[in-house]
Design an enzyme around this catalytic site. Structure first.
Site: not given
Ligand SMILES: *[C@@H]1O[C@H](CO)[C@@H](O)[C@H](O)[C@H]1NC(C)=O
Ligand SMILES: *[C@@H]1O[C@H](CO)[C@@H](O)[C@H](O)[C@H]1NC(C)=O
Ligand SMILES: *[C@@H]1O[C@H](CO)[C@@H](O)[C@H](O)[C@H]1NC(C)=O
Ligand SMILES: CC(=O)N[C@H]1CO[C@H](CO)[C@@H](O)[C@@H]1O
Length: 577
Positions: A402, A537, A539
């Site tokens: 990001c 993102h 994650e």
């Protein structure tokens, strides 16, 4: 539907979430479909506007819901996809009840905590528990409910009362309560008093624990278990000892050793499970065992410098840390994270505290790889840019997530394109009148006036623009044409600079479905070992048994085994929408 409630006593922060997700995982290894709900007894409605300073990271779901980070825990452990309705806060329940009252649903009756709020809680739980959360598309069979805070708090009282009623509503063979308590060690003695008091509190509120999970630094002695059983009026098989283990991934196995499932399946009268589901569950257990045991046997270390803000608050990067953990387990490496506060890398720090400046750079230079995670605001940006420059020029693996992607682009525009002073429109340092092209601009189709809820949020498609042979990230995603990942951003790379940047070597390898937004960058392998950025993102979708691919790439490249990982045949990527 069977419900397993996990509540906590004595103090908060003793690993209720881990215990709840581990219990869920064990139920899943029996072949059951498991879902979960997190109850947070605070008034906030929208976790997105809560400060990361206070609450840790804000976790983003497929549907764009910004929720408490615990829901992430469940998604990672149980490999499920939750919705924003799986997060219940006091604020949400109250606003629902107030909305109904305004509409006249209560026919002018007095609206009270009992029964109106408590009924609303129970209805919400029953409704949300039925939402399918995995690839079978079927209704779950077991719902884990984690009750935040500690029992006895003023805040959690309406929820405790709701759960008390709930056990009768659903029937006692569909309801189990696990109470997590703490056994402190004082002068070498394991103390059971706090647990006894916590159970007493629980009973006085009308809830009876089916299992007591005792958190302890060291293994619980048999006599301690017996004592807790006796004073809390439960059998010894109902006391589970959860001492500190090598990693939280060992907790499910620890619970299994103590035959937790034997008691729980009996209490919940779980019937025959179909052969196919049983088999799937066994496979899951096998994989989990393999993962944890190979983790114990890996001794080589991989060091990642995490260059961010508030790095002393590790919770604000929880999903990032977890993704790095998943990736290093897959790479058979021990993970070491160096927390680098990005402002410490800036020129200004030289005057302020030279030793701090050198120390921070020492960490960056010693690391095998560099990660710049997402974030907001302009503080510390120059330090991140310096770290990205260092990574690019010295062939050190780099992953930008990001903001980290934007940082890499700004650095490239400044130092390779030579547009000094270029920055993002997000930062205070950006001045329209300078006449310098910004590297990163505000996303045009977002409402500029309202602040909350104007971000690009939730799962979106990203399409690769390059072939696998030229694109390491696509290889990591198993050669897939497109990926589906979760987004949370307002700014994007300035489209006016794209051609110039690509000419100088930095490739935009993934775009959104309109082809306008740049979502992934990469330096070709001929120029750099691993230099990758993602606007989304990754994650948020990393799973314990299925690490996020960009993170896997970073860790593998940092450990020097990227080629081995790419050659493996288990990189199948199954995106979902
Ligand atoms: C996780 O779930 C996805 C679908 O939701 C499935 O394709 C995948 O195989 C699961 N992973 C594991 C390790 O069970
Ligand atoms: C913890 O890790 C060590 C190696 O670091 C290993 O020898 C030990 O068996 C592990 N303990 C458990 C309980 O898995
Ligand atoms: C400079 O930073 C170090 C830590 O790196 C710290 O121990 C020291 O107190 C700082 N000095 C000043 C003057 O702030
Ligand atoms: C932050 C967030 O996603 N909140 C959602 C939780 O659930 C309620 C009820 O459906 C939504 O209205 C909120 O937007």
């Amino acid at each position: 539907m069977k419900y397993v409630v996990v509540s906590g006593g004595v103090i908060s922060g003793i690993g209720k979430g881990v215990l709840a997700s581990s219990t869920g995982l064990l139920l899943k290894t029996l072949g059951l479909r498991v879902t979960s709900i997190k109850i947070d007894p605070y008034m906030n409605i929208d976790a997105g506007t809560m400060s990361p300073l206070e609450h840790g990271e804000c976790f983003v779901l497929n549907d764009g819901g910004e929720v408490d980070l615990d829901l992430g825990n469940y998604e990672r452990y149980l490999n499920i996809t939750l919705t924003k309705n799986h997060n219940i806060t006091t604020g949400k329940i109250y606003s629902k009840v107030i909305e109904r009252e305004r509409k006249g649903d209560y026919l002018g009756k007095t609206v009270q905590v009992v029964p109106h709020i408590t009924n609303a809680i129970q209805e919400w739980i029953e409704e949300v528990a039925r939402i399918p959360v995995d690839d079978t598309g079927l209704e779950p069979e077991v719902c884990i409910i984690e009750l935040g805070g500690t029992v006895g708090d003023i805040e959690s009282a309406p929820f405790v009362e709701a759960l008390r009623q709930f056990q009768f509503r659903v029937g006692s063979d569909n309801f189990a309560l696990i109470h997590v308590s703490l056994v402190p060690v004082i002068h070498g003695e394991q103390k059971t008093k706090p647990t006894q008091a916590a159970i007493k509190d629980l009973r006085s509120l009308g809830l009876t624990p089916d299992m007591i999970a005792c958190r302890c630094q060291e293994e619980l002695l048999t006599q301690t278990v017996e004592k807790i059983g006796m004073f809390c009026h439960v059998g010894p098989e109902q006391v589970i000892a959860v001492h500190d283990v090598n990693s939280t991934y060992h907790v499910p196995l620890l619970l299994k050793q103590q035959k937790m499932m034997n008691f729980l399946t009996k209490k919940l009268t779980i019937g025959e499970i179909p052969q196919a589901a049983l088999h799937k569950g066994e496979q899951l257990l096998q994989k989990w065992r393999q993962l944890t045991s190979s983790h114990d046997k890996s001794f080589e270390t991989v060091t990642i410098a995490l260059v961010g803000k508030y790095t002393h608050l590790h919770d604000s990067y929880l999903s990032v840390i977890k993704s790095l953990e998943h990736a290093s387990m897959r790479c058979n490496r021990r993970l070491k994270i160096e927390w680098v506060e990005s402002t410490d890398l800036e020129e200004g720090m030289k005057q302020e505290n030279l030793s701090k400046y050198h120390q921070a750079w020492h960490y960056v230079c010693q690391a095998d790889g560099i990660l710049v995670p997402g974030g907001f605001g302009s503080r510390g940006i120059e330090g991140m840019i310096a770290a990205a420059k260092y990574a690019r020029e010295n062939n050190v693996p780099y992953l930008g997530v990001c903001l980290g992607l934007q940082i890499a682009v700004i650095e490239f525009v400044r130092n390779v394109l030579g547009i000094q002073g270029s920055t993002s429109q997000e930062f205070d340092t950006y001045k329209e009148e300078d006449g310098i092209k910004p590297s990163v601009v505000y996303m045009p189709d977002v409402d500029q006036i309202k602040l909350g809820g104007t971000m690009r949020l939730g799962i979106h498609e990203t399409r690769f623009t390059l072939d696998s042979k030229d694109c390491v990230l696509r290889k990591l995603y198993g050669g897939s044409d497109a990926v589906y990942e979760r987004h949370r951003h307002r700014y994007e790379v300035n489209p006016e600079l794209i051609d110039e940047i690509e000419e100088k070597g930095l490739k935009f390898i993934g775009k959104d479905e309109s082809g306008k937004r740049m979502e992934m960058i990469e330096l070709p392998q001929s120029m750099h070992k691993f230099f990758v950025g993602t606007q989304y993102h990754p994650e948020y979708l990393s799973k314990v048994l299925d690490p996020s691919r960009p993170f896997l790439g970073l860790v593998a490249a940092s450990a020097g085994i990227l080629e081995d990982i790419l050659a493996r045949d288990d990189l199948n990527y199954k995106g979902e929408f």
